[in-house]
Design an enzyme around this catalytic site. Structure first.
Site, PDB file in Angstrom:
ATOM      1  N   ASN A   1       0.706  -1.123  -0.053  1.00 44.82           N
ATOM      2  CA  ASN A   1      -0.098  -0.083  -0.095  1.00 44.82           C
ATOM      3  C   ASN A   1       0.864   1.172   0.023  1.00 44.82           C
ATOM      4  O   ASN A   1       1.757   1.428   1.012  1.00 44.82           O
ATOM      5  CB  ASN A   1      -0.988  -0.122   1.240  1.00 44.82           C
TER       6      ASN A   1
ATOM      7  N   ASP B   1      -0.105   4.605  -0.343  1.00 46.61           N
ATOM      8  CA  ASP B   1      -0.543   5.691   0.214  1.00 46.61           C
ATOM      9  C   ASP B   1       0.544   6.643   1.110  1.00 46.61           C
ATOM     10  O   ASP B   1       0.340   7.994   0.839  1.00 46.61           O
ATOM     11  CB  ASP B   1      -1.680   5.550   1.192  1.00 46.61           C
ATOM     12  N   HIS B   2       1.219   5.884   1.740  1.00 42.48           N
ATOM     13  CA  HIS B   2       2.099   6.511   2.980  1.00 42.48           C
ATOM     14  C   HIS B   2       3.177   7.000   2.290  1.00 42.48           C
ATOM     15  O   HIS B   2       3.513   8.293   2.774  1.00 42.48           O
ATOM     16  CB  HIS B   2       2.720   5.536   3.917  1.00 42.48           C
TER      17      HIS B   2
ATOM     18  N   ARG C   1       4.419  18.445   2.002  1.00 44.65           N
ATOM     19  CA  ARG C   1       4.968  19.645   1.672  1.00 44.65           C
ATOM     20  C   ARG C   1       4.115  20.216   0.171  1.00 44.65           C
ATOM     21  O   ARG C   1       4.556  21.269  -0.282  1.00 44.65           O
ATOM     22  CB  ARG C   1       6.643  19.294   1.273  1.00 44.65           C
TER      23      ARG C   1
ATOM     24  N   HIS D   1      -5.236   3.992  -1.891  1.00 50.23           N
ATOM     25  CA  HIS D   1      -6.635   4.208  -1.517  1.00 50.23           C
ATOM     26  C   HIS D   1      -6.746   5.602  -1.902  1.00 50.23           C
ATOM     27  O   HIS D   1      -6.279   6.452  -1.446  1.00 50.23           O
ATOM     28  CB  HIS D   1      -6.297   4.244   0.067  1.00 50.23           C
TER      29      HIS D   1
ATOM     30  N   ARG E   1      -9.115   8.485  -1.223  1.00 56.31           N
ATOM     31  CA  ARG E   1      -9.984   9.074  -0.393  1.00 56.31           C
ATOM     32  C   ARG E   1     -10.854  10.097  -0.840  1.00 56.31           C
ATOM     33  O   ARG E   1     -10.483  11.027  -1.677  1.00 56.31           O
ATOM     34  CB  ARG E   1      -9.713   9.422   0.784  1.00 56.31           C
TER      35      ARG E   1
ATOM     36  N   ARG F   1      -6.678  13.178   0.566  1.00 60.27           N
ATOM     37  CA  ARG F   1      -5.841  13.694   1.548  1.00 60.27           C
ATOM     38  C   ARG F   1      -4.300  12.913   1.069  1.00 60.27           C
ATOM     39  O   ARG F   1      -3.149  13.545   1.585  1.00 60.27           O
ATOM     40  CB  ARG F   1      -5.845  13.457   3.081  1.00 60.27           C
TER      41      ARG F   1
ATOM     42  N   GLU G   1      -8.229   0.953  -3.493  1.00 61.81           N
ATOM     43  CA  GLU G   1      -8.931   0.893  -2.349  1.00 61.81           C
ATOM     44  C   GLU G   1     -10.042   2.214  -2.473  1.00 61.81           C
ATOM     45  O   GLU G   1      -9.405   3.206  -2.741  1.00 61.81           O
ATOM     46  CB  GLU G   1      -8.190   1.014  -1.087  1.00 61.81           C
TER      47      GLU G   1
ATOM     48  N   THR H   1      -8.246   3.981   8.095  1.00 58.52           N
ATOM     49  CA  THR H   1      -9.498   3.123   8.028  1.00 58.52           C
ATOM     50  C   THR H   1      -9.568   2.371   9.398  1.00 58.52           C
ATOM     51  O   THR H   1      -8.841   1.332   9.618  1.00 58.52           O
ATOM     52  CB  THR H   1      -9.384   2.322   7.004  1.00 58.52           C
TER      53      THR H   1
ATOM     54  N   GLU I   1     -11.288  -8.909   2.587  1.00 57.74           N
ATOM     55  CA  GLU I   1     -10.067  -8.498   3.214  1.00 57.74           C
ATOM     56  C   GLU I   1     -10.352  -8.322   4.885  1.00 57.74           C
ATOM     57  O   GLU I   1     -11.098  -7.503   4.990  1.00 57.74           O
ATOM     58  CB  GLU I   1      -9.358  -7.061   2.735  1.00 57.74           C
TER      59      GLU I   1
ATOM     60  N   HIS J   1      -3.948  -4.541   7.336  1.00 61.29           N
ATOM     61  CA  HIS J   1      -3.822  -3.335   8.631  1.00 61.29           C
ATOM     62  C   HIS J   1      -3.012  -3.221   9.863  1.00 61.29           C
ATOM     63  O   HIS J   1      -3.109  -4.406  10.492  1.00 61.29           O
ATOM     64  CB  HIS J   1      -5.443  -2.970   8.948  1.00 61.29           C
TER      65      HIS J   1
ATOM     66  N   GLY K   1       1.273  -1.516   4.347  1.00 63.54           N
ATOM     67  CA  GLY K   1       1.768  -0.311   3.978  1.00 63.54           C
ATOM     68  C   GLY K   1       2.528   0.505   5.006  1.00 63.54           C
ATOM     69  O   GLY K   1       3.759   0.734   4.843  1.00 63.54           O
ATOM     70  N   HIS K   2       1.919   0.805   6.125  1.00 59.63           N
ATOM     71  CA  HIS K   2       2.350   1.945   6.861  1.00 59.63           C
ATOM     72  C   HIS K   2       3.684   1.741   7.440  1.00 59.63           C
ATOM     73  O   HIS K   2       4.785   2.266   7.342  1.00 59.63           O
ATOM     74  CB  HIS K   2       1.325   2.483   8.054  1.00 59.63           C
TER      75      HIS K   2
HETATM   76  N1  PXP Z   1      -5.980  -2.799   3.899  1.00 50.78           N
HETATM   77  C1  PXP Z   1      -6.857  -1.637   4.037  1.00 50.78           C
HETATM   78  C2  PXP Z   1      -8.327  -1.882   3.485  1.00 50.78           C
HETATM   79  C3  PXP Z   1      -6.568  -0.459   4.398  1.00 50.78           C
HETATM   80  O1  PXP Z   1      -7.398   0.576   4.542  1.00 50.78           O
HETATM   81  C4  PXP Z   1      -5.087  -0.393   4.839  1.00 50.78           C
HETATM   82  C5  PXP Z   1      -4.702   0.989   5.357  1.00 50.78           C
HETATM   83  O2  PXP Z   1      -4.228   1.838   4.380  1.00 50.78           O
HETATM   84  C6  PXP Z   1      -4.159  -1.452   4.684  1.00 50.78           C
HETATM   85  C7  PXP Z   1      -4.735  -2.534   4.186  1.00 50.78           C
HETATM   86  C8  PXP Z   1      -2.752  -1.147   5.202  1.00 50.78           C
HETATM   87  O3  PXP Z   1      -2.659  -0.923   6.393  1.00 50.78           O
HETATM   88  P1  PXP Z   1      -1.214  -0.488   6.992  1.00 50.78           P
HETATM   89  O4  PXP Z   1      -0.894   0.818   6.214  1.00 50.78           O
HETATM   90  O5  PXP Z   1      -1.399  -0.178   8.438  1.00 50.78           O
HETATM   91  O6  PXP Z   1      -0.389  -1.446   6.408  1.00 50.78           O
END
Ligand code: PXP
Length: 247
Positions: free
Chosen positions: A12, A14-15, A23, A48, A50, A54, A75, A106, A156, A193, A215-216
């Site tokens: 993922n 997104d991060h 920035r 994702h 959103r 964001r 997502e 989420t 999931e 997650h 992801g994170h």
């Molecule tokens: N799956 C879903 C549906 C999520 O919303 C997220 C959060 O972005 C993740 C997986 C990944 O979670 P994390 O970023 O905590 O690894």
């Protein structure tokens, strides 16, 4: 002991976009990060989009759709805007998630027992567009049965409770039971997650879980060891847990 089926790792990204947005410029580029993750062994890329944009932006999704060579998992919430985008773009998969503007991430699974009409329509539209569907749900029997009744290809499982309390055996048991039930009903099982190289093992070892979305913690780890190495590290932790066949 038999060794378990290969488990896919979706990263993922997104991060990476969150850091860019701190920035408001163009760096770091989540699309370049996705390519790097694929080269390092990711089986797919999750992003994702959103409602408030964001982190990931529409242009990122367009570019990801054009450049991801593995599989793109979009997502999004089951809104008209997102469904139209998914129908036009036709990514390999769409994972429907709940979305609240005020949440940091989420926080829970979809309300599959209540938002049934909206979700049934969304699943139907995506399937007609040739997109594989997944519903992000809490690891509970009623939610798994409701997801099945909605006709989704996959679920999931939200691993947040496990990630917060990995030593509480009930959190892992809930995931294992939900995964077994979903699989017996014919759905593919994904999970994600809050997973990290430290806590991923027991979840990776659940035989029915065929895909993890991470992801994170992975992007956080990349600050110290680089993105490619962070992908390889978590890939190795997943493989070792599956080879140990603990379930
Ligand atoms: N799956 C879903 C549906 C999520 O919303 C997220 C959060 O972005 C993740 C997986 C990944 O979670 P994390 O970023 O905590 O690894």
């Amino acid at each position: 002991m038999t060794s378990l089926r290969y488990q896919r790792l979706y990263v993922n990204i997104d991060h990476v976009a969150t850091v860019r947005q701190a920035r408001g410029g163009t760096e770091p580029d989540p699309v370049a990060a996705a390519t790097l993750c694929e080269r390092a062994g990711a089986d797919g890329i999750t992003a994702h989009l959103r409602e408030d944009r964001r982190h990931i932006h529409d242009a990122d999704i367009q570019q990801l759709a054009a450049t991801v060579t593995t599989a793109l998992n979009l997502e999004c919430a089951a809104t008209e805007e997102m469904l139209r985008l998914a129908e036009a773009l036709r990514p390999a998969a769409v994972t429907l998630v709940p979305e609240r503007r005020e949440e940091i991430t989420t926080e829970g699974g979809l309300d599959v027992m209540r938002a049934t009409d909206q979700l049934r329509e969304a699943v139907g539209r995506l399937k007609r567009a040739g997109v594989r569907t997944s519903l992000f749900i809490d690891p509970e029997e009623a939610a798994v049965r409701a997801a099945h009744a909605l006709g989704s290809d996959a679920i999931e499982l939200h691993t947040g409770q496990y990630a917060h309390a990995p030593s509480d055996a009930r959190t892992l048991r809930a995931l294992a039971d939900a995964a077994a039930l979903a699989s017996s009903l014919g759905m593919a099982v994904h999970a994600g997650h809050g997973l990290s190289v430290r806590n991923v093992g027991p979840v990776a070892a659940i035989p029915e879980i065929e895909e993890l979305n991470i992801g994170h913690a992975l992007v956080g780890r990349a600050i110290f060891i680089g993105l490619a190495e962070a992908v390889r590290e978590i890939r190795q932790a997943m493989d070792e847990a599956r080879e140990a066949d603990r379930f």
